[in-house]
Design a protein around this motif. Structure first.
Motif, mmCIF file in Angstrom:
data_model
loop_
_atom_site.group_PDB
_atom_site.id
_atom_site.type_symbol
_atom_site.label_atom_id
_atom_site.label_comp_id
_atom_site.label_asym_id
_atom_site.label_seq_id
_atom_site.Cartn_x
_atom_site.Cartn_y
_atom_site.Cartn_z
ATOM 1 N N ASP A 22 -14.203 3.869 -36.044
ATOM 2 C CA ASP A 22 -15.528 3.336 -36.397
ATOM 3 C C ASP A 22 -15.439 2.079 -37.258
ATOM 4 O OD1 ASP A 22 -16.824 5.268 -35.006
ATOM 5 O OD2 ASP A 22 -17.135 6.596 -36.730
ATOM 6 N N VAL A 23 -14.240 1.715 -37.713
ATOM 7 C CA VAL A 23 -14.084 0.554 -38.586
ATOM 8 C C VAL A 23 -14.206 -0.738 -37.779
ATOM 9 C CG1 VAL A 23 -12.512 -0.689 -40.097
ATOM 10 C CG2 VAL A 23 -12.662 1.802 -40.262
ATOM 11 N N TYR A 24 -15.094 -1.607 -38.240
ATOM 12 C CA TYR A 24 -15.271 -2.919 -37.596
ATOM 13 C C TYR A 24 -14.492 -3.957 -38.392
ATOM 14 C CZ TYR A 24 -19.099 -1.425 -34.484
ATOM 15 O OH TYR A 24 -19.857 -0.833 -33.498
ATOM 16 N N LYS A 25 -13.767 -4.793 -37.705
ATOM 17 C CA LYS A 25 -13.028 -5.868 -38.366
ATOM 18 C C LYS A 25 -13.476 -7.208 -37.795
ATOM 19 C CE LYS A 25 -8.957 -3.162 -39.643
ATOM 20 N NZ LYS A 25 -7.472 -3.052 -39.593
ATOM 21 N N PHE A 26 -14.105 -8.024 -38.674
ATOM 22 C CA PHE A 26 -14.693 -9.285 -38.239
ATOM 23 C C PHE A 26 -13.859 -10.473 -38.711
ATOM 24 C CE2 PHE A 26 -18.389 -6.413 -38.887
ATOM 25 C CZ PHE A 26 -18.786 -6.327 -37.571
ATOM 26 N N SER A 27 -13.994 -11.560 -38.011
ATOM 27 C CA SER A 27 -13.408 -12.837 -38.445
ATOM 28 C C SER A 27 -14.264 -13.974 -37.908
ATOM 29 C CB SER A 27 -11.974 -12.977 -37.933
ATOM 30 O OG SER A 27 -11.949 -13.012 -36.522
ATOM 31 N N LEU A 28 -14.251 -15.087 -38.628
ATOM 32 C CA LEU A 28 -14.939 -16.297 -38.178
ATOM 33 C C LEU A 28 -13.890 -17.261 -37.642
ATOM 34 C CD1 LEU A 28 -17.547 -16.818 -41.047
ATOM 35 C CD2 LEU A 28 -18.051 -16.306 -38.657
ATOM 36 N N GLU A 29 -14.010 -17.595 -36.390
ATOM 37 C CA GLU A 29 -13.034 -18.473 -35.754
ATOM 38 C C GLU A 29 -13.636 -19.862 -35.568
ATOM 39 O OE1 GLU A 29 -11.387 -16.795 -32.242
ATOM 40 O OE2 GLU A 29 -10.653 -14.984 -33.258
ATOM 41 N N ILE A 52 -22.117 -5.421 -31.551
ATOM 42 C CA ILE A 52 -22.875 -5.634 -32.777
ATOM 43 C C ILE A 52 -24.325 -5.907 -32.401
ATOM 44 C CG2 ILE A 52 -20.875 -6.532 -34.012
ATOM 45 C CD1 ILE A 52 -22.037 -9.318 -33.605
ATOM 46 N N ASN A 53 -25.200 -5.792 -33.377
ATOM 47 C CA ASN A 53 -26.626 -5.978 -33.102
ATOM 48 C C ASN A 53 -27.035 -7.452 -33.161
ATOM 49 O OD1 ASN A 53 -26.847 -3.197 -32.878
ATOM 50 N ND2 ASN A 53 -27.425 -2.933 -35.030
ATOM 51 N N SER A 54 -26.663 -8.122 -34.259
ATOM 52 C CA SER A 54 -27.031 -9.530 -34.402
ATOM 53 C C SER A 54 -26.225 -10.174 -35.528
ATOM 54 C CB SER A 54 -28.529 -9.679 -34.690
ATOM 55 O OG SER A 54 -28.864 -9.056 -35.915
ATOM 56 N N VAL A 55 -26.313 -11.518 -35.607
ATOM 57 C CA VAL A 55 -25.613 -12.282 -36.644
ATOM 58 C C VAL A 55 -26.533 -13.364 -37.186
ATOM 59 C CG1 VAL A 55 -23.590 -13.681 -37.219
ATOM 60 C CG2 VAL A 55 -23.444 -11.981 -35.390
ATOM 61 N N GLN A 56 -26.510 -13.548 -38.502
ATOM 62 C CA GLN A 56 -27.195 -14.674 -39.131
ATOM 63 C C GLN A 56 -26.134 -15.574 -39.769
ATOM 64 O OE1 GLN A 56 -29.947 -13.036 -41.972
ATOM 65 N NE2 GLN A 56 -31.447 -12.449 -40.430
ATOM 66 N N PHE A 57 -26.190 -16.873 -39.474
ATOM 67 C CA PHE A 57 -25.213 -17.823 -40.012
ATOM 68 C C PHE A 57 -25.819 -18.630 -41.153
ATOM 69 C CE2 PHE A 57 -23.531 -17.121 -35.728
ATOM 70 C CZ PHE A 57 -22.173 -16.955 -35.987
ATOM 71 N N TYR A 91 -24.564 -4.403 -37.536
ATOM 72 C CA TYR A 91 -23.975 -3.535 -36.524
ATOM 73 C C TYR A 91 -24.405 -2.109 -36.831
ATOM 74 C CZ TYR A 91 -20.276 -2.971 -40.113
ATOM 75 O OH TYR A 91 -19.583 -2.739 -41.269
ATOM 76 N N PRO A 92 -24.138 -1.125 -35.954
ATOM 77 C CA PRO A 92 -24.730 0.215 -36.083
ATOM 78 C C PRO A 92 -24.799 0.763 -37.501
ATOM 79 C CG PRO A 92 -23.428 0.133 -34.101
ATOM 80 C CD PRO A 92 -23.233 -1.200 -34.797
ATOM 81 N N GLU A 93 -26.032 0.763 -38.037
ATOM 82 C CA GLU A 93 -26.374 1.331 -39.334
ATOM 83 C C GLU A 93 -25.679 0.646 -40.516
ATOM 84 O OE1 GLU A 93 -25.772 5.519 -39.294
ATOM 85 O OE2 GLU A 93 -27.145 5.863 -37.623
ATOM 86 N N LYS A 94 -25.109 -0.542 -40.291
ATOM 87 C CA LYS A 94 -24.413 -1.225 -41.368
ATOM 88 C C LYS A 94 -24.615 -2.739 -41.286
ATOM 89 C CE LYS A 94 -20.658 2.141 -41.970
ATOM 90 N NZ LYS A 94 -19.182 2.330 -41.951
ATOM 91 N N THR A 95 -24.289 -3.419 -42.412
ATOM 92 C CA THR A 95 -24.238 -4.886 -42.436
ATOM 93 C C THR A 95 -22.993 -5.305 -43.215
ATOM 94 O OG1 THR A 95 -25.538 -5.052 -44.471
ATOM 95 C CG2 THR A 95 -26.754 -5.161 -42.377
ATOM 96 N N LYS A 96 -22.482 -6.475 -42.881
ATOM 97 C CA LYS A 96 -21.328 -7.004 -43.593
ATOM 98 C C LYS A 96 -21.395 -8.524 -43.587
ATOM 99 C CE LYS A 96 -16.285 -6.856 -43.888
ATOM 100 N NZ LYS A 96 -15.023 -6.396 -43.263
#
Length: 347
Positions: A22-29, A52-57, A91-96
Motif C-alpha cells: 500500500d506504500v506509494y513512492k512518488f518522485s518529480l522527474e 492516483i486521484n489528482s495532482v496540484q502543482f 491518492y486513496p484516502e491520503k495526500t502527500k
C-alpha cells in the motif's frame, strides 16, 4: 500452542506484505538545470505506477494550472535562479507533498569590459569605503567597521571631508544612497538602516529589514530602494516604508553571482562590486541576468604602486556616477585614490 504461534506469525507477515504493497513512492522527474526562455516538463511519477486521484502543482508556493500528472513550465515566467517546484498528490484516502527545484541560467554570456583611467583624485586612506554616491557636485560616502563608521560629504578634486557624522559604535556601517533629499544608510548585521537629513546629516528615523540576510550595498531607481545582502540576491524596498517588496537572483550563463556589495544604478542597469574580486558586474534589474563584467584587477595593481594594500580586505569597493557629465568614479577600502574611469568593451 505451536499452531497458534505459526498462525500469528503468518498473519504478521501477511499484514507486513499488505502494508508494503500500500506504500506509494512518488518522485518529480524533470530537468534540474536549463536556460532562460526554455520550457521544462515536470512529471509526477509513482514508482510502481499505482493509481492516483489528482495532482496540484506549485512553483515558489504559487499554484499553477495543470492537467493530469505533468505540467510544462516556461522559464521566462520565473526568471533566472533556483525555483521550488512542489506537487500535492491526492491518492486513496491520503495526500502527500513532493518537493524539488529547478535552476535557470542566463541564456547569453556577459560582455567583458576593460577600462581607461580618465582622472585620479585624492581619497582618504582612513576611509573603509562601504557606500559612494555622486550628488550635486559632491561625493557622499559611508565607511565601515565598529567605532569607525561615518557618513561623509566629500569634495571630489581635493578629497577633503566637508561634513561628517559618526554611527553608533555598536553598528558596522555599510552602503548608502540618496533619494528624495534623504540619505539612507545600511548597517551590516544590525538588521536595520537609518535615514538622515541630506543637509544637516541629522538622523531622522530607522527602519528594519528582515527578509534579506544582511546590509551591504544600496542604490535606488525612481520608485524603490535597491539593496544587496552579500548573497546572489538583490532586494527592492518600498521607498516610503522601506519594507522589502521582492528580490531578484543574479546569474550568468554558468552560475549564481554571490558576494554582491556596493551598488549604483547607471542608465537603468545595476552596477555591483563583486566583493574581493576587484570587479564590477552589470545586472539587468528586470531579470537578474549579468549582462557585463568589468575586470578592474589591474586598477588594484595601479593602486599598489603607491600603497600597500591588505589582501582580501582593502579591495575595490565604491561606485558613483555623475549622470549629467557621464563620469564614473570608483575607489576602494582605504585606497588613497579615487579614480574616474571609462569602461571599454573588449573585442
Amino acid at each position: 500452542m505451536k499452531n497458534s504461534a505459526v498462525l500469528v506469525s503468518l498473519l504478521a507477515c501477511f499484514m507486513l506484505i499488505t502494508s508494503c504493497s500500500d506504500v506509494y513512492k512518488f518522485s518529480l522527474e524533470h530537468k534540474k538545470q536549463t536556460t532562460l526562455n526554455s520550457t521544462i516538463n515536470v512529471t509526477l511519477k509513482e514508482k510502481k505506477d499505482k493509481a492516483i486521484n489528482s495532482v496540484q502543482f506549485f512553483v515558489n508556493g504559487k499554484e499553477i494550472s495543470s492537467e493530469g500528472v505533468s505540467v510544462d513550465l516556461k522559464t521566462s515566467d520565473y526568471g533566472v535562479g533556483k525555483h521550488q517546484i512542489s506537487a500535492l498528490v491526492f491518492y486513496p484516502e491520503k495526500t502527500k507533498k513532493e518537493n524539488s527545484f529547478f535552476e535557470v541560467l542566463a541564456n547569453k554570456a556577459p560582455v567583458v569590459y576593460g577600462y581607461n583611467i580618465i582622472n585620479e583624485y585624492p581619497h582618504d586612506t582612513k576611509a573603509y569605503t562601504q557606500g559612494l554616491e555622486y550628488y550635486n557636485g559632491f561625493l557622499y560616502e559611508t565607511t565601515g567597521r565598529h567605532g569607525q563608521s561615518t557618513l561623509r560629504k566629500v569634495e571630489i578634486k581635493t578629497g577633503k571631508v566637508l561634513q561628517q557624522v559618526s554611527l553608533d559604535k555598536k553598528y558596522f556601517g555599510e552602503g548608502m544612497t540618496i533619494f528624495n533629499n534623504k540619505i539612507y544608510w545600511l548597517t551590516w548585521q544590525g538588521k536595520k538602516g537609518f535615514v538622515y537629513n541630506l543637509d544637516t546629516f541629522k538622523q531622522e528615523k530607522e527602519f528594519a529589514y528582515n527578509k534579506s540576510v544582511e546590509g551591504w550595498g544600496f542604490t535606488h531607481n525612481d520608485t524603490d530602494l535597491i539593496k544587496s545582502d552579500g548573497t546572489h540576491k538583490i532586494w527592492f524596498l518600498d521607498a516610503e516604508t522601506q519594507k522589502e517588496k521582492k528580490s531578484i537572483q543574479v546569474y550568468t550563463n554558468k552560475y549564481a553571482v554571490k558576494d554582491l556589495n556596493e551598488l549604483e544604478l547607471i542608465n537603468g542597469k545595476i552596477y555591483a562590486n563583486k566583493y574581493q574580486q576587484n570587479a564590477i558586474v552589470i545586472i539587468d534589474p528586470a531579470t537578474g541576468i549579468v549582462e557585463g563584467i568589468a575586470n578592474l584587477k589591474s586598477l588594484k595593481k595601479e593602486m599598489e604602486k603607491t600603497q600597500k594594500l591588505v589582501p582580501q580586505d582593502e579591495v575595490l569597493n565604491g561606485i558613483a556616477f555623475d549622470a549629467e557629465n557621464n563620469r564614473l568614479f570608483v575607489t576602494g577600502k582605504h585606497w588613497g585614490k579615487l579614480f574616474e574611469i571609462e569602461l571599454v568593451k573588449k573585442q
